[in-house]
Design an enzyme around this catalytic site. Structure first.
Site, short mmCIF file in Angstrom:
data_model
loop_
_atom_site.label_atom_id
_atom_site.label_comp_id
_atom_site.label_asym_id
_atom_site.label_seq_id
_atom_site.Cartn_x
_atom_site.Cartn_y
_atom_site.Cartn_z
CE LYS A 1 -4.42 1.08 0.11
NZ LYS A 1 -5.68 0.32 -0.44
CG ASP B 1 -7.12 3.54 -0.89
OD1 ASP B 1 -7.70 2.01 -0.72
OD2 ASP B 1 -7.45 4.27 0.14
P1 NDP Z 1 -12.81 7.69 -2.63
O1 NDP Z 1 -11.83 8.72 -2.45
O2 NDP Z 1 -13.35 7.55 -4.18
O3 NDP Z 1 -14.30 8.14 -1.79
C1 NDP Z 1 -13.86 8.13 -0.32
C2 NDP Z 1 -15.25 8.39 0.38
O4 NDP Z 1 -15.03 8.64 1.82
C3 NDP Z 1 -15.67 10.06 0.18
O5 NDP Z 1 -17.04 10.18 0.46
C4 NDP Z 1 -15.00 10.65 1.25
O6 NDP Z 1 -15.57 11.96 1.60
C5 NDP Z 1 -15.23 9.64 2.34
N1 NDP Z 1 -13.99 9.65 3.61
C6 NDP Z 1 -12.78 9.60 3.38
N2 NDP Z 1 -11.94 10.03 4.36
C7 NDP Z 1 -13.09 10.30 5.36
C8 NDP Z 1 -12.85 10.61 6.54
N3 NDP Z 1 -11.55 10.54 7.26
N4 NDP Z 1 -14.02 10.93 7.26
C9 NDP Z 1 -15.19 10.88 6.59
N5 NDP Z 1 -15.65 10.46 5.19
C10 NDP Z 1 -14.27 10.15 4.46
O7 NDP Z 1 -12.26 6.37 -2.25
P2 NDP Z 1 -12.81 4.95 -2.31
O8 NDP Z 1 -14.44 4.78 -2.50
O9 NDP Z 1 -11.97 4.30 -3.49
O10 NDP Z 1 -12.34 4.08 -0.92
C11 NDP Z 1 -13.38 4.00 0.20
C12 NDP Z 1 -12.82 3.01 1.31
O11 NDP Z 1 -12.64 1.58 0.35
C13 NDP Z 1 -11.40 3.03 1.77
O12 NDP Z 1 -11.02 2.49 2.81
C14 NDP Z 1 -10.36 2.17 0.70
O13 NDP Z 1 -9.24 1.81 1.40
C15 NDP Z 1 -11.59 1.15 0.72
N6 NDP Z 1 -11.13 0.15 -0.70
C16 NDP Z 1 -11.14 0.99 -1.84
C17 NDP Z 1 -10.96 0.05 -3.10
C18 NDP Z 1 -11.00 0.63 -4.37
O14 NDP Z 1 -11.31 -0.38 -5.43
N7 NDP Z 1 -11.54 1.92 -4.73
C19 NDP Z 1 -10.78 -1.43 -2.80
C20 NDP Z 1 -10.85 -1.87 -1.46
C21 NDP Z 1 -11.10 -1.01 -0.35
P3 NDP Z 1 -14.83 13.35 1.27
O15 NDP Z 1 -15.01 13.41 -0.23
O16 NDP Z 1 -15.45 14.29 2.12
O17 NDP Z 1 -13.33 13.17 1.56
#
Ligand code: NDP
Length: 452
Positions: free
Chosen positions: A133, A173
């Protein structure tokens, strides 16, 4: 069925303590480590050869960690400096594989917890990929598109030397989506003079990306929930979904829930959440969050009948299925109690480690089906491995074929996880099942390859 939490095995406790001493300021890494060691007690009791070969001591120490300066110039001509990370945790099963996260909260502890989890998740996919990562503490929300481009170019100017299709293959991510992957891949190509498609996954479909990669994590999490429910004859159809986040994972959780006859009624970001009893409109959500990059309140302003709750906890909304899909530790013990009171039947983690340990305990004690991220969100990285296969063969499979493969992989992960939970004496404990099944695959490979 009620599941109680097992104690740390006496043979594993000293390994945990030593790791905590060696990594004193890494709470998220210690949390992820404790959860895995908690689960694998019955495995090492049955396989003393793992302990004799020091498998666990080696596994908890990354093979390599890189930290680097990322200097760049903002639109005002000011020099800015961020920190970049890549933790290459374990390559016993294949090239290092795992995403890059751009978020102000990123530090070594977060990158290590994610990299450690990734080892077992990738093993569960059975696709021949190791665990890694990386990321940076940059806040892409605060940057213009040109600044993001310059940042990505500087980041890759250091990172490129550690990557390669047979060495280490990153993906997106939090904060790293299609736009950032384009800039990162472009700079790698420029520096190396190689269009090495297989060195990055999540690429645009027109230039080496795979169909379904964008949807895979979210779709996969819903498939995992579907498979857990099916064990005793229940289904997604007719059930209400509570979803957090509004990024890549959350969007496609919502889409798949609707396709399977469920109804996702919430989405959130760091400013609050929206409730839309008619079901979240995925196109509007994408328009607001992905295309226009605005706050989630904008959704409620444009969608009659929906409402925005500033700063609230989405878990206070009742529903039968929950998909925490934003970030780590976003669902605390009190949130789990609220969900249980609201009639939740199954929880599948779209995000990595979104449920705090106390929340998992509450779900287990209440007999709620709980799918940990390692298993439930593995569809993304599994489809990344399919992208690597397509790149190597210079092919592109259709959307339908790719989704069929994703479905089969998720079914296999559910099966392996459930069987391991039964085999090690805690039927239905998917946390133990995922950790044990993933661990055995990596441990066997490490055992075969000697002390390296
Ligand atoms: P994105 O950046 O596309 O979306 C993240 C979302 O989560 C946004 O809505 C963001 O809101 C919110 N968010 C992020 N950090 C925080 C925080 N500290 N507090 C509140 N809201 C938060 O990311 P992904 O959808 O790709 O990833 C989401 C999760 O899924 C992560 O844990 C990632 O590790 C996991 N994941 C992702 C994969 C992938 O293929 N993308 C694969 C496997 C796991 P805001 O816009 O306000 O920051």
């Amino acid at each position: 069925m009620t599941i109680t939490t097992p104690a740390l095995d006496p043979a594993l406790h000293p390994i945990f303590e030593a790791s905590v001493r060696r990594n004193p300021h890494e709470p998220e890494f210690q949390q992820a480590l404790h959860e895995v060691l908690d689960s694998i007690g019955p495995v090492v009791r049955e396989h003393p050869e793992y302990l004799e070969a020091g498998i666990v001591e080696r596994l908890v120490e990354p093979e390599r960690q890189v930290m680097f300066r990322v200097p760049w110039v903002d639109d005002a001509g000011r020099v800015r400096v961020n920190r970049g990370y890549r933790v290459q945790f374990n390559s016993a099963l294949g090239p290092y594989k795992g995403g890059l996260r751009f978020h102000p909260s990123v530090d070594l502890s977060i990158v290590k917890f994610l990299g450690f989890e990734q080892i077992f998740k990738n093993a569960l996919t059975a696709q021949g990929i190791g665990g890694a990562k990386g990321g940076s503490d940059v806040d892409p929300h605060a940057l213009s598109a040109r600044e993001v481009e310059r940042f990505c170019q500087s980041f890759m100017t250091e990172l490129y030397r550690h990557l390669g299709e047979h060495t280490d293959v990153p993906a997106g991510d939090i904060g790293v989506g299609a736009r950032e992957i384009g800039f990162l891949f472009g700079q790698y190509r420029r520096i190396t003079n190689r269009h090495e498609s297989g060195m990055f996954t999540g690429k645009g479909v027109e230039w080496g990306g795979a169909n379904v990669r964008t949807q895979a994590t979210g779709y996969g999490a819903v498939y995992f929930a579907q498979d857990m429910l099916a064990v005793d004859g229940r289904a997604v159809e007719g059930r209400t979904g509570i979803v957090s986040g509004s990024g890549n994972v959350a969007t496609y959780v919502i889409e798949k829930l609707h396709q399977l006859g469920g109804r996702a009624i919430t989405a959130s970001d760091s400013s609050g959440y929206v409730v839309d009893e008619r079901g979240i409109d995925v196109e509007l959500l994408r328009q607001v969050k992905e295309v226009e990059r605005r706050r989630i309140s904008e959704y409620a302003e444009r969608r009659p009948g929906s409402r925005f709750v500033p700063g609230g906890r989405v878990w206070e909304v009742p529903g039968q299925l929950a998909f925490p899909s934003a970030t780590q530790n976003e669902l605390a013990e009190a949130d789990a109690r609220a969900l249980v009171a609201g009639g939740v039947e199954a929880v599948a983690e779209g995000a990595n480690m979104p449920c705090a340990p106390g929340a998992v305990r509450v779900f287990h004690e209440a007999g709620v089906l709980f799918g940990p991220g390692k298993a439930a969100n593995a569809g993304g990285v599994a489809t990344s491995a399919l992208e690597m296969s397509q790149n190597a063969a210079r092919q592109r499979w259709s959307f339908e074929e790719s989704e069929d493969r994703l479905r089969a992989i998720m079914l296999g992960i559910h099966q392996a996880t459930l069987e391991a939970s039964e085999r090690y004496g805690r039927p239905g404990d998917y946390v133990l099942g995922a950790n044990a099944a993933g661990f055995v695959r990596v441990a066997d490979a490490m055992l075969a390859q000697g002390v390296i």
